[in-house]
Motif scaffolding. Structure first.
Motif, mmCIF file in Angstrom:
data_model
loop_
_atom_site.group_PDB
_atom_site.id
_atom_site.type_symbol
_atom_site.label_atom_id
_atom_site.label_comp_id
_atom_site.label_asym_id
_atom_site.label_seq_id
_atom_site.Cartn_x
_atom_site.Cartn_y
_atom_site.Cartn_z
ATOM 1 N N GLY A 24 -0.090 5.848 1.726
ATOM 2 C CA GLY A 24 -0.103 7.189 1.165
ATOM 3 C C GLY A 24 1.275 7.806 1.054
ATOM 4 O O GLY A 24 1.431 9.023 1.164
ATOM 5 N N LEU A 25 2.287 6.991 0.810
ATOM 6 C CA LEU A 25 3.647 7.499 0.662
ATOM 7 C C LEU A 25 3.898 7.856 -0.806
ATOM 8 O O LEU A 25 2.980 7.918 -1.601
ATOM 9 C CB LEU A 25 4.653 6.462 1.172
ATOM 10 C CG LEU A 25 4.534 6.111 2.661
ATOM 11 C CD1 LEU A 25 5.518 5.013 3.035
ATOM 12 C CD2 LEU A 25 4.739 7.337 3.538
ATOM 13 N N GLY A 26 5.146 8.086 -1.154
ATOM 14 C CA GLY A 26 5.440 8.559 -2.496
ATOM 15 C C GLY A 26 6.264 7.604 -3.326
ATOM 16 O O GLY A 26 6.591 6.480 -2.910
ATOM 17 N N HIS A 27 6.655 8.094 -4.500
ATOM 18 C CA HIS A 27 7.422 7.276 -5.427
ATOM 19 C C HIS A 27 8.856 7.072 -4.958
ATOM 20 O O HIS A 27 9.475 6.050 -5.282
ATOM 21 C CB HIS A 27 7.400 7.922 -6.805
ATOM 22 C CG HIS A 27 6.018 8.062 -7.360
ATOM 23 N ND1 HIS A 27 5.268 9.209 -7.212
ATOM 24 C CD2 HIS A 27 5.239 7.187 -8.033
ATOM 25 C CE1 HIS A 27 4.087 9.028 -7.776
ATOM 26 N NE2 HIS A 27 4.037 7.817 -8.280
ATOM 27 N N VAL A 28 9.386 8.000 -4.184
ATOM 28 C CA VAL A 28 10.723 7.791 -3.621
ATOM 29 C C VAL A 28 10.715 6.565 -2.713
ATOM 30 O O VAL A 28 11.619 5.717 -2.775
ATOM 31 C CB VAL A 28 11.204 9.034 -2.848
ATOM 32 C CG1 VAL A 28 12.527 8.730 -2.142
ATOM 33 C CG2 VAL A 28 11.377 10.219 -3.792
ATOM 34 N N GLU A 29 9.680 6.457 -1.885
ATOM 35 C CA GLU A 29 9.591 5.307 -0.979
ATOM 36 C C GLU A 29 9.418 4.001 -1.759
ATOM 37 O O GLU A 29 10.022 2.970 -1.417
ATOM 38 C CB GLU A 29 8.423 5.497 -0.003
ATOM 39 C CG GLU A 29 8.664 6.517 1.080
ATOM 40 C CD GLU A 29 8.464 7.963 0.624
ATOM 41 O OE1 GLU A 29 8.738 8.883 1.412
ATOM 42 O OE2 GLU A 29 8.027 8.175 -0.532
ATOM 43 N N GLY A 36 0.797 -1.228 0.000
ATOM 44 C CA GLY A 36 0.000 0.000 0.000
ATOM 45 C C GLY A 36 0.820 1.264 0.000
ATOM 46 O O GLY A 36 0.306 2.343 0.319
ATOM 47 N N ILE A 37 2.088 1.184 -0.385
ATOM 48 C CA ILE A 37 2.947 2.365 -0.353
ATOM 49 C C ILE A 37 2.370 3.507 -1.195
ATOM 50 O O ILE A 37 2.366 4.671 -0.774
ATOM 51 C CB ILE A 37 4.375 2.010 -0.825
ATOM 52 C CG1 ILE A 37 5.136 1.307 0.310
ATOM 53 C CG2 ILE A 37 5.143 3.251 -1.271
ATOM 54 C CD1 ILE A 37 6.569 0.942 -0.031
ATOM 55 N N LEU A 38 1.865 3.204 -2.383
ATOM 56 C CA LEU A 38 1.365 4.233 -3.285
ATOM 57 C C LEU A 38 -0.160 4.375 -3.245
ATOM 58 O O LEU A 38 -0.726 5.128 -4.044
ATOM 59 C CB LEU A 38 1.813 3.941 -4.719
ATOM 60 C CG LEU A 38 3.320 4.057 -4.974
ATOM 61 C CD1 LEU A 38 3.649 3.675 -6.419
ATOM 62 C CD2 LEU A 38 3.810 5.463 -4.691
ATOM 63 N N VAL A 39 -0.804 3.686 -2.334
ATOM 64 C CA VAL A 39 -2.264 3.765 -2.205
ATOM 65 C C VAL A 39 -2.618 4.826 -1.160
ATOM 66 O O VAL A 39 -2.068 4.814 -0.059
ATOM 67 C CB VAL A 39 -2.863 2.402 -1.798
ATOM 68 C CG1 VAL A 39 -4.361 2.524 -1.558
ATOM 69 C CG2 VAL A 39 -2.579 1.362 -2.882
ATOM 70 N N PRO A 40 -3.524 5.749 -1.480
ATOM 71 C CA PRO A 40 -3.908 6.790 -0.510
ATOM 72 C C PRO A 40 -4.446 6.194 0.784
ATOM 73 O O PRO A 40 -5.030 5.105 0.797
ATOM 74 C CB PRO A 40 -4.996 7.574 -1.257
ATOM 75 C CG PRO A 40 -4.723 7.324 -2.707
ATOM 76 C CD PRO A 40 -4.203 5.921 -2.777
ATOM 77 N N LYS A 49 16.272 11.724 -8.613
ATOM 78 C CA LYS A 49 15.625 12.932 -9.149
ATOM 79 C C LYS A 49 14.337 12.580 -9.884
ATOM 80 O O LYS A 49 13.326 13.296 -9.771
ATOM 81 C CB LYS A 49 16.590 13.656 -10.089
ATOM 82 C CG LYS A 49 16.015 14.936 -10.694
ATOM 83 C CD LYS A 49 15.696 15.965 -9.622
ATOM 84 C CE LYS A 49 15.209 17.272 -10.245
ATOM 85 N NZ LYS A 49 14.848 18.272 -9.200
ATOM 86 N N ALA A 50 14.341 11.497 -10.629
ATOM 87 C CA ALA A 50 13.137 11.075 -11.341
ATOM 88 C C ALA A 50 12.023 10.722 -10.360
ATOM 89 O O ALA A 50 10.860 11.112 -10.549
ATOM 90 C CB ALA A 50 13.452 9.874 -12.237
ATOM 91 N N LEU A 51 12.347 9.997 -9.304
ATOM 92 C CA LEU A 51 11.348 9.626 -8.300
ATOM 93 C C LEU A 51 10.816 10.854 -7.581
ATOM 94 O O LEU A 51 9.608 10.968 -7.327
ATOM 95 C CB LEU A 51 11.963 8.647 -7.303
ATOM 96 C CG LEU A 51 12.361 7.278 -7.882
ATOM 97 C CD1 LEU A 51 13.261 6.523 -6.909
ATOM 98 C CD2 LEU A 51 11.119 6.449 -8.205
ATOM 99 N N GLN A 52 11.693 11.786 -7.242
ATOM 100 C CA GLN A 52 11.261 13.025 -6.599
ATOM 101 C C GLN A 52 10.354 13.842 -7.519
ATOM 102 O O GLN A 52 9.358 14.426 -7.068
ATOM 103 C CB GLN A 52 12.477 13.853 -6.193
ATOM 104 C CG GLN A 52 13.289 13.259 -5.057
ATOM 105 C CD GLN A 52 14.557 14.057 -4.774
ATOM 106 O OE1 GLN A 52 14.999 14.853 -5.599
ATOM 107 N NE2 GLN A 52 15.140 13.838 -3.604
#
Length: 379
Positions: A67-72, A56-60, A300-303
């Protein structure tokens, strides 16, 4: 933004590294490969991923995710690259979760996202139809059948397609192959009549499948996004996948480099460690610099995906192209510096070469992304 991880991201990296080193070392991949496991991954291990919240890292948070981001997500992918762990993380937690969270109706999100987070569904993206990645060339048809649609065609190199319960499928509702308009995304039950998956194990002992669709009836409620306007959604999902795969290649190449440096210090020839030979020192130093530049580009791409999702295409292509080139250099140098033993299956270093070769092709190789970058900049 500084090209370093913050404290929380560093903690996630350290926890993931420790967990995977203990529970999914390369011996785990070898065991699955050697016994020819029918699924190609460990459901028990995937359950532990789910319990740690990785699915669920990218799931709100509204749908049960972190609800984390693409860096995580990239941090986890990098650590999976270090241990070459086969799992549905990329297909389910990155690609499918992004597609539904970004383009789904509230009803679709409520129905599918909590199940992805809970590990009740394995989902994947089915887009490619050729040996090379050309998503705009999709020719699979989705013909109108009253208010619904009928799918016909085939998809290849579908990650974890043989174990997926749910497929996000790109099909053409208008136009012709090569057009970016006229593509539509559909949510397809993998057990629906007319859907057939054939497992096609890749050279790196990971999982892919060829999936055929013959007169598969799809309700209009299962359209993901808008009819004929799926390209922008698809490009966004692919960008996330490309950055994630680039992060995996960073992990694989740095692990291969670390093992090679250790070997240079241990292997002796003519009475001295081969790492004392200046020629090998120069090659190792060059490779180290290449990997550091690539790490910065991938981060940088993930950020950028976190901060400016719709404008991340160019930097994602830089990261994927660069990761493909530097990871290829890393594994080739690793095998060469290990000498003859590097070519044997009993030594792990060759497994990194095989995984990098597959990741290079996944969602576009370095040449694809160099061309894409040039087109985005109107060359």
């Amino acid at each position: 933004m500084a090209l370093v991880l913050n404290d929380e991201q560093t903690m996630l990296r350290d926890n993931a590294r420790g967990f995977l080193a203990k529970n999914a070392p390369i011996a785990h991949l070898r065991a699955l490969r050697d016994k020819r496991d029918a699924e190609g991954f460990s459901r028990a291990l995937w359950k532990e991923f789910v319990e740690m919240g990785w699915a669920g890292i990218l799931v709100p948070q509204d749908y049960g995710g972190l609800g984390l981001g693409h860096v995580e997500a990239g941090v986890v992918m990098e650590e999976l690259g270090r241990t070459l762990t086969p799992s549905p993380f990329l297909a389910t937690a990155v690609l499918a979760a992004t597609a539904i969270a970004r383009a789904g109706t509230d009803k679709q999100k409520q129905h599918y996202l909590p199940k992805l987070v809970a590990g009740d569904l394995i989902a994947t993206l089915a887009v490619d139809e050729f040996a090379k990645h050309h998503p705009d060339h999709s020719a699979m048809t989705a013909a109108r059948a009253g208010k619904d649609f009928k799918l016909n065609g085939a998809k290849t190199f579908v990650i974890d397609g043989h174990v997926a319960n749910l497929l996000i499928v790109a099909a053409r509702t208008a136009g012709k192959a090569g057009d970016t308009s006229g593509l539509t995304l559909f949510i397809v039950d993998a057990s629906a009549p007319g859907v057939r998956a054939e497992r096609t194990p890749t050279v790196d002992a990971h999982n892919a499948a060829r999936i055929t669709f013959q007169d598969v009836n799809i309700s209009a409620e299962n359209v993901l996004g808008k009819v004929d306007a799926g390209w922008d959604v698809l490009e966004g999902v692919l960008n996330v996948g490309r950055a994630a795969v680039a992060a995996e290649m960073v992990g694989a190449s740095e692990e291969a480099f670390g093992r090679t440096v250790a070997y240079l210090k241990e292997r002796k020839q003519f009475g001295k460690a081969i790492g004392e030979f200046q020629a090998l020192q120069h090659r190792a130093a060059h490779l180290y610099c290449e990997l550091e530049v690539t790490r910065a580009a991938v981060l940088k791409a993930l950020q950028t995906l976190d901060d400016s999702y719709d404008r991340a295409g160019a930097i994602v292509s830089v990261a994927k192209a660069r990761a493909g080139l530097s990871a290829t250099l890393a594994v080739q140098e690793a095998v060469q510096m290990h000498g003859g033993i590097g070519m044997t299956d009993e030594f792990d270093i060759g497994l990194f070469m095989k995984r990098v070769r597959v990741c290079q092709e996944l969602f576009g190789d370095s040449n694809f992304h160099a061309d894409r970058l040039a087109r985005l900049n109107r060359y």
